[in-house]
Design a protein around this motif. Structure first.
Motif, PDB file in Angstrom:
ATOM      1  N   GLU A 170      20.711 -16.226 -15.604  1.00 43.69           N
ATOM      2  CA  GLU A 170      21.848 -15.974 -16.486  1.00 43.69           C
ATOM      3  C   GLU A 170      22.914 -15.134 -15.771  1.00 43.69           C
ATOM      4  OE1 GLU A 170      20.337 -14.098 -19.954  1.00 43.69           O
ATOM      5  OE2 GLU A 170      19.140 -15.822 -20.591  1.00 43.69           O
ATOM      6  N   VAL A 171      22.467 -14.091 -15.084  1.00 38.19           N
ATOM      7  CA  VAL A 171      23.405 -13.215 -14.367  1.00 38.19           C
ATOM      8  C   VAL A 171      24.117 -13.987 -13.262  1.00 38.19           C
ATOM      9  CG1 VAL A 171      23.538 -11.242 -12.781  1.00 38.19           C
ATOM     10  CG2 VAL A 171      22.208 -11.063 -14.893  1.00 38.19           C
ATOM     11  N   TYR A 172      23.363 -14.773 -12.497  1.00 38.32           N
ATOM     12  CA  TYR A 172      23.933 -15.541 -11.390  1.00 38.32           C
ATOM     13  C   TYR A 172      24.994 -16.511 -11.908  1.00 38.32           C
ATOM     14  CZ  TYR A 172      24.207 -18.644  -7.322  1.00 38.32           C
ATOM     15  OH  TYR A 172      24.640 -19.405  -6.259  1.00 38.32           O
ATOM     16  N   ALA A 173      24.655 -17.256 -12.964  1.00 38.14           N
ATOM     17  CA  ALA A 173      25.591 -18.256 -13.486  1.00 38.14           C
ATOM     18  C   ALA A 173      26.876 -17.603 -13.997  1.00 38.14           C
ATOM     19  CB  ALA A 173      24.923 -19.052 -14.604  1.00 38.14           C
ATOM     20  N   ALA A 174      26.725 -16.489 -14.719  1.00 34.95           N
ATOM     21  CA  ALA A 174      27.902 -15.811 -15.267  1.00 34.95           C
ATOM     22  C   ALA A 174      28.771 -15.239 -14.145  1.00 34.95           C
ATOM     23  CB  ALA A 174      27.455 -14.701 -16.217  1.00 34.95           C
ATOM     24  N   GLU A 175      28.119 -14.634 -13.153  1.00 38.17           N
ATOM     25  CA  GLU A 175      28.879 -14.027 -12.058  1.00 38.17           C
ATOM     26  C   GLU A 175      29.547 -15.095 -11.196  1.00 38.17           C
ATOM     27  OE1 GLU A 175      30.608 -11.166  -9.653  1.00 38.17           O
ATOM     28  OE2 GLU A 175      29.677 -11.031 -11.635  1.00 38.17           O
ATOM     29  N   ARG A 176      28.864 -16.194 -10.968  1.00 39.07           N
ATOM     30  CA  ARG A 176      29.443 -17.265 -10.155  1.00 39.07           C
ATOM     31  C   ARG A 176      30.678 -17.844 -10.840  1.00 39.07           C
ATOM     32  NH1 ARG A 176      30.238 -18.388  -5.090  1.00 39.07           N
ATOM     33  NH2 ARG A 176      30.373 -20.605  -4.633  1.00 39.07           N
ATOM     34  N   ALA A 207      38.260 -14.384  -5.303  1.00 36.67           N
ATOM     35  CA  ALA A 207      37.712 -15.553  -4.621  1.00 36.67           C
ATOM     36  C   ALA A 207      38.768 -16.202  -3.729  1.00 36.67           C
ATOM     37  CB  ALA A 207      37.188 -16.561  -5.643  1.00 36.67           C
ATOM     38  N   ASN A 208      39.998 -16.285  -4.228  1.00 33.90           N
ATOM     39  CA  ASN A 208      41.095 -16.852  -3.442  1.00 33.90           C
ATOM     40  C   ASN A 208      41.381 -15.988  -2.219  1.00 33.90           C
ATOM     41  OD1 ASN A 208      43.211 -18.651  -2.853  1.00 33.90           O
ATOM     42  ND2 ASN A 208      44.688 -17.391  -3.979  1.00 33.90           N
ATOM     43  N   GLN A 217      24.149 -10.691  -8.366  1.00 32.71           N
ATOM     44  CA  GLN A 217      25.613 -10.829  -8.419  1.00 32.71           C
ATOM     45  C   GLN A 217      26.201 -11.045  -7.031  1.00 32.71           C
ATOM     46  OE1 GLN A 217      26.385  -7.124 -10.450  1.00 32.71           O
ATOM     47  NE2 GLN A 217      26.745  -8.151 -12.417  1.00 32.71           N
ATOM     48  N   ASP A 218      25.682 -10.309  -6.041  1.00 33.50           N
ATOM     49  CA  ASP A 218      26.179 -10.474  -4.677  1.00 33.50           C
ATOM     50  C   ASP A 218      25.857 -11.866  -4.147  1.00 33.50           C
ATOM     51  OD1 ASP A 218      27.356  -9.228  -2.241  1.00 33.50           O
ATOM     52  OD2 ASP A 218      25.382  -9.660  -1.408  1.00 33.50           O
ATOM     53  N   GLY A 219      24.676 -12.375  -4.484  1.00 28.87           N
ATOM     54  CA  GLY A 219      24.318 -13.732  -4.076  1.00 28.87           C
ATOM     55  C   GLY A 219      25.294 -14.754  -4.628  1.00 28.87           C
ATOM     56  N   ALA A 220      25.708 -14.556  -5.882  1.00 35.52           N
ATOM     57  CA  ALA A 220      26.670 -15.472  -6.496  1.00 35.52           C
ATOM     58  C   ALA A 220      28.021 -15.390  -5.798  1.00 35.52           C
ATOM     59  CB  ALA A 220      26.814 -15.144  -7.975  1.00 35.52           C
ATOM     60  N   GLN A 221      28.456 -14.168  -5.464  1.00 31.03           N
ATOM     61  CA  GLN A 221      29.756 -13.997  -4.813  1.00 31.03           C
ATOM     62  C   GLN A 221      29.764 -14.535  -3.390  1.00 31.03           C
ATOM     63  OE1 GLN A 221      30.863  -9.879  -5.040  1.00 31.03           O
ATOM     64  NE2 GLN A 221      30.672  -9.793  -7.272  1.00 31.03           N
ATOM     65  N   GLN A 222      28.626 -14.412  -2.704  1.00 35.71           N
ATOM     66  CA  GLN A 222      28.540 -14.872  -1.315  1.00 35.71           C
ATOM     67  C   GLN A 222      28.248 -16.375  -1.221  1.00 35.71           C
ATOM     68  OE1 GLN A 222      29.373 -12.845   1.133  1.00 35.71           O
ATOM     69  NE2 GLN A 222      29.548 -11.114  -0.265  1.00 35.71           N
ATOM     70  N   GLY A 223      28.055 -17.024  -2.357  1.00 30.98           N
ATOM     71  CA  GLY A 223      27.813 -18.468  -2.360  1.00 30.98           C
ATOM     72  C   GLY A 223      26.407 -18.860  -1.939  1.00 30.98           C
TER      73      GLY A 223
END
Length: 430
Positions: free
Chosen positions: A161-167, A176-177, A96-102
């Motif tokens: 699945e987790v990455y895609a949903a969290e991203r 995000a803004n 999840q953190d990877g998705a948030q950090q891009g």
């Protein structure tokens, strides 16, 4: 006990599972922490940009350890890896953190594959210890490798699945803004103050005290963000603001800005505290008060530097490190190797790590801080003036020169000696 996985139901497979794989799984679980540290070291050498900070290394290590333990449980139970594979909370948080950090999914998936390869080597070495002969080792290796591959394959599907949903959730969120606005300000890019204030719901034209709160380790089941934010709220309340702007830097750290309509007294900043009962294991670093968008950025940079000094000095948990009090150490250790060379040259044998020499150096540092007053030095150290005089003579003999020569350089070197100490080598070879 019979294994559930169909690939392990043959007579030979059941036997080798019982006599070799289960004992190896128990050992794998017992050594999970050490193996995870070695695997993370292996991964970081191949993905240095992904694991460039101490926090990233710890988050990766915690995720790896959780996965190793989970695989060991699956193997011990003889469970079907495709059905039993799950993501423990550290592994879930890592994705999840990877998705948030891009972080690109391809990079994240490569880190898992590298971890799989390194863990497999440790697992195979363990099998070699438990197998009684070459034939048993061959069969155990084949079955164990297939079990691990199936487990990793199932786990990676869950990660995707987790990455895609969290991203998707993150990109749609107000967070995000907000994060993008903060990144714009910290990068020094132009942005209208009114626009920034509206996006952040925080008045950027005021005086700001930036803070960093962080943890050194990840524990499964612990809500790290709630703990970090509790420390920030306590610090903010002491400054006089109960609504700080908080921005996650990762699983184990947050940045924050605490605004004030006017100047923040220095005495207030020196006395900042937070409740360790609600924020166990947390350390906090703060920058100096500064106004406007430029101050928002400048105070944050100072907080980061204060954090770096706190880590170098191994400051205890539960404390607040202020940049004002750490500025000399921050400036002088930007190039840590050059700082170490400077300290070695200035102190010579007085920089030795034995207890007697460290006591001499500490006495000398206090003596110089007290403007060479033996009386005040003795009072601060709770010793007799004659003891101070003796130690100062010993320090001069160890230095090989009078304190009147290169006094400024000597004071700086003494203030840096603990910051530039070589870290202990506690790593585990992969």
């Amino acid at each position: 006990m019979e294994p559930e996985w169909s690939a392990a139901r043959g007579d030979d497979e059941r036997r080798v599972w019982s006599t070799v794989l289960r004992p190896a799984a128990a050992e794998l679980s017992e050594r999970a922490s050490d193996i995870a540290a070695a695997v993370t070291s292996y991964t970081s050498e191949r993905l240095p940009d992904l694991l460039a900070s101490a926090e990233a290394l710890e988050v990766n290590r915690a995720s790896t350890e959780a996965s190793i333990r989970d695989f060991a449980e699956v193997l011990l139970a003889g469970a079907d890896p495709y059905e039993a594979a799950r993501l423990g909370s550290p592994t879930l948080a890592y994705a999840q953190d990877g998705a948030q950090q891009g972080i690109p999914l391809t990079t994240l998936m490569r880190s898992y594959r590298l971890a799989h390869a390194a863990t497999a080597r440790h697992f195979n070495a363990t099998l070699d210890v438990h197998a009684r002969n070459a034939d048993e080792l061959r069969l155990a290796s084949e079955l164990g490798s297939a079990w691990m591959f199936a487990y990793v394959d199932a786990a990676l599907c869950l990660v995707e699945e987790v990455y895609a949903a969290e991203r998707d959730r993150w990109l749609r969120s107000a967070a995000a803004n907000q994060a993008e606005t903060i990144r714009t300000i910290l990068a020094g890019q132009p942005i209208d103050a009114d626009v920034a204030s509206r996006r952040l719901r925080y008045e950027v034209g005021r005086v700001h005290v930036a803070a960093i709160a962080w943890l050194e380790s990840h524990e499964e089941g612990r809500n790290t963000q709630a703990i970090l934010e509790a420390a920030i709220r306590d610090v903010a309340a002491m400054i006089g603001n109960r609504k700080p702007l908080v921005h996650s830097l990762g699983i184990l750290s947050v940045a924050a800005w605490i605004s004030s309509h006017g100047d923040v007294p220095s005495k207030v900043l020196d006395e900042l505290r937070f409740a360790t009962a609600t924020a166990p294991g947390v350390r906090v670093a703060i920058g100096e008060p500064a106004r406007g968008i430029a101050g928002f950025r400048a105070s944050h940079v100072e907080a980061l530097e204060a954090q770096r000094v706190a880590v170098l000095a191994a400051r205890p948990v539960g404390g607040v490190t202020r940049y004002h009090n750490a500025s000399l150490g921050a400036i002088a250790t930007v190039d840590i190797e050059q700082a170490r060379t400077f300290v070695r040259r200035e102190l010579g044998r007085l920089g030795s790590d034995d207890e007697t020499t460290r006591r001499l150096a500490a006495t000398l540092r206090t003596y110089l801080d007290e403007n060479c007053s033996r009386g005040r030095t003795a009072k601060r150290l709770h010793v007799h003036e004659n003891t101070v005089a003796y130690r100062i003579r010993q320090a001069e003999q160890t230095l090989g020169r009078s304190l009147e020569k290169r006094t400024l350089e000597l004071r700086v070197a003494l203030s840096l000696v603990d910051l530039v100490a070589e870290p202990a080598d506690v790593g585990v070879s992969p």
